[in-house]
Design a protein around this motif. Sequence first.
Motif, short mmCIF file in Angstrom:
data_model
loop_
_atom_site.label_atom_id
_atom_site.label_comp_id
_atom_site.label_asym_id
_atom_site.label_seq_id
_atom_site.Cartn_x
_atom_site.Cartn_y
_atom_site.Cartn_z
N ALA A 139 -12.07 18.57 36.26
CA ALA A 139 -10.81 17.86 36.48
C ALA A 139 -10.00 17.77 35.19
O ALA A 139 -8.77 17.88 35.20
CB ALA A 139 -11.09 16.46 37.03
N PHE A 140 -10.70 17.56 34.07
CA PHE A 140 -10.00 17.48 32.78
C PHE A 140 -9.32 18.81 32.44
O PHE A 140 -8.16 18.83 32.02
CB PHE A 140 -10.99 17.12 31.67
CG PHE A 140 -10.43 17.25 30.28
CD1 PHE A 140 -9.56 16.30 29.78
CD2 PHE A 140 -10.77 18.34 29.48
CE1 PHE A 140 -9.04 16.42 28.50
CE2 PHE A 140 -10.25 18.46 28.20
CZ PHE A 140 -9.39 17.51 27.71
N TYR A 141 -10.04 19.92 32.65
CA TYR A 141 -9.44 21.22 32.37
C TYR A 141 -8.26 21.49 33.30
O TYR A 141 -7.26 22.08 32.90
CB TYR A 141 -10.48 22.33 32.53
CG TYR A 141 -11.49 22.39 31.40
CD1 TYR A 141 -11.13 22.05 30.11
CD2 TYR A 141 -12.80 22.79 31.64
CE1 TYR A 141 -12.03 22.09 29.08
CE2 TYR A 141 -13.72 22.85 30.61
CZ TYR A 141 -13.33 22.50 29.33
OH TYR A 141 -14.24 22.55 28.31
N ALA A 142 -8.39 21.05 34.57
CA ALA A 142 -7.29 21.25 35.52
C ALA A 142 -6.06 20.45 35.08
O ALA A 142 -4.93 20.96 35.14
CB ALA A 142 -7.73 20.85 36.92
N ARG A 143 -6.30 19.20 34.65
CA ARG A 143 -5.16 18.40 34.18
C ARG A 143 -4.54 19.00 32.93
O ARG A 143 -3.32 18.97 32.74
CB ARG A 143 -5.62 16.96 33.91
CG ARG A 143 -5.91 16.16 35.16
CD ARG A 143 -6.05 14.69 34.83
NE ARG A 143 -7.15 14.44 33.92
CZ ARG A 143 -8.39 14.17 34.29
NH1 ARG A 143 -8.70 14.13 35.58
NH2 ARG A 143 -9.34 13.92 33.40
N THR A 144 -5.39 19.54 32.06
CA THR A 144 -4.87 20.17 30.83
C THR A 144 -4.01 21.38 31.16
O THR A 144 -2.92 21.55 30.60
CB THR A 144 -6.04 20.59 29.93
OG1 THR A 144 -6.82 19.44 29.58
CG2 THR A 144 -5.52 21.23 28.64
N ARG A 145 -4.49 22.21 32.09
CA ARG A 145 -3.69 23.38 32.49
C ARG A 145 -2.39 22.96 33.13
O ARG A 145 -1.33 23.57 32.90
CB ARG A 145 -4.51 24.27 33.44
CG ARG A 145 -5.64 25.02 32.77
CD ARG A 145 -6.21 26.08 33.71
NE ARG A 145 -6.86 25.47 34.85
CZ ARG A 145 -8.14 25.15 34.89
NH1 ARG A 145 -8.91 25.37 33.85
NH2 ARG A 145 -8.67 24.61 35.98
N ALA A 146 -2.46 21.89 33.97
CA ALA A 146 -1.23 21.41 34.60
C ALA A 146 -0.25 20.86 33.56
O ALA A 146 0.96 21.06 33.66
CB ALA A 146 -1.56 20.33 35.63
N LEU A 147 -0.80 20.17 32.55
CA LEU A 147 0.06 19.62 31.49
C LEU A 147 0.72 20.74 30.70
O LEU A 147 1.91 20.68 30.40
CB LEU A 147 -0.77 18.72 30.57
CG LEU A 147 -0.03 18.13 29.36
CD1 LEU A 147 1.12 17.25 29.82
CD2 LEU A 147 -0.99 17.33 28.49
N LEU A 148 -0.06 21.76 30.34
CA LEU A 148 0.50 22.89 29.61
C LEU A 148 1.56 23.60 30.45
O LEU A 148 2.61 24.01 29.92
CB LEU A 148 -0.61 23.87 29.22
CG LEU A 148 -1.64 23.36 28.20
CD1 LEU A 148 -2.72 24.40 27.98
CD2 LEU A 148 -0.97 23.00 26.88
N ALA A 149 1.29 23.72 31.75
CA ALA A 149 2.28 24.37 32.62
C ALA A 149 3.56 23.54 32.70
O ALA A 149 4.67 24.08 32.68
CB ALA A 149 1.70 24.58 34.01
N SER A 150 3.40 22.19 32.79
CA SER A 150 4.59 21.34 32.86
C SER A 150 5.36 21.37 31.55
O SER A 150 6.59 21.36 31.55
CB SER A 150 4.18 19.90 33.20
OG SER A 150 3.39 19.33 32.17
N GLN A 151 4.64 21.42 30.42
CA GLN A 151 5.33 21.53 29.13
C GLN A 151 6.10 22.84 29.03
O GLN A 151 7.23 22.87 28.52
CB GLN A 151 4.32 21.41 28.00
CG GLN A 151 3.72 20.03 27.84
CD GLN A 151 2.63 19.99 26.78
OE1 GLN A 151 2.11 21.02 26.37
NE2 GLN A 151 2.28 18.79 26.35
#
Length: 364
Positions: free
Chosen positions: A158-170
Amino acid sequence: MTTHTTTRDQGAMQTKAERWWDGPWPWLIYLVFYAVPWLWAWPTAWQLAASVAGFAVFLPTYFISHRLSGNRLLVAAAVMLLIGVVLAPVGGGWTVFPIYAASEAGRVSPPRRAIIAIALVAGVTIATGMAWHQPPFWWLTGVMIVVATGGATISRTAFYARTRALLASQEEVRRLAGTAERERITRDLHDVVGRTLTLAALKADLAAKLAARDPVRAQAEMRAVAEVARAGLAEVRAALAGQNGSSLIYEIAASREALGAAGIDAHLTGGEAAIPGDAGAVLAMTLREAVTNVIRHAEASACAIELALDGRLARLVVTDDGIGRSFREGLGLAGMRQRLTAAGGSLSIVADAPGTRLIATVPA
């Protein structure tokens, strides 16, 4: 004991090559716990043979599972669990295989499926230990590690998924910011260049007409053309630097001059001093484009500019007596709408022959 490919945002969200310590190799160290029971009782030949066969099936399954997802990953986890169940009577530390199974099952999405799969692994481990009448300490420790490892894997996934989502949103924010900046530069350059070139062309035409009968005034008009060009260049540089924002007082004076050069009578109603600076800056850019359109398209003889402050709204009204098509749908009008909308304002245009009426409002 899960493995993941690390990622780093490099503008294009490219996946980084996996390093060996991020892969499946380091987690194989846990297999040594399978041989712990043999420290007290040396295995027989058939126990060794059965264990080697189990490892021969487990290792390729484990490495393949590292590249799987979804239902295929669950199948690989089930194979690992089955290996542990089959080796339970052999005498080795068979619970290491359910631990690997729980670790891989924890990577399944959504997390609810992973939780169910880990619960099944734990249940099968308990049932196997009890079926072979093994001491609870023998398999209970493995069950606890199954639950802990599976839960940790779910959390890390879940942490990696949130990180990827955050990078995508950035990345999306950067893309939208770049788009917004390009649109701003386009609007500002359109307004600046349009008004500057229109005024320069009018003064140059006037100088050409005066050249024969009034050389002195013609020279003055040409010097004015040069001054307009220099001022326009400065405004273009300011627009590219994001510093473009003329005051309403300056823009009214420039609009009167441009209308006068075009032979259009300018009439001002209301006071610009009462309008706050932020609202005035937005209306100033709107006035610039509106007057440019009147000069270029309206074929008008008079233009009225009205400024008013109605409560919390600052209002600009530009009215001409031309042919009624002075505000054509195009880049300039789109820029007006975008600028006013971004400031919380509105734009309405009534184009009837004769004349056109533009009404722009912005919060004060």
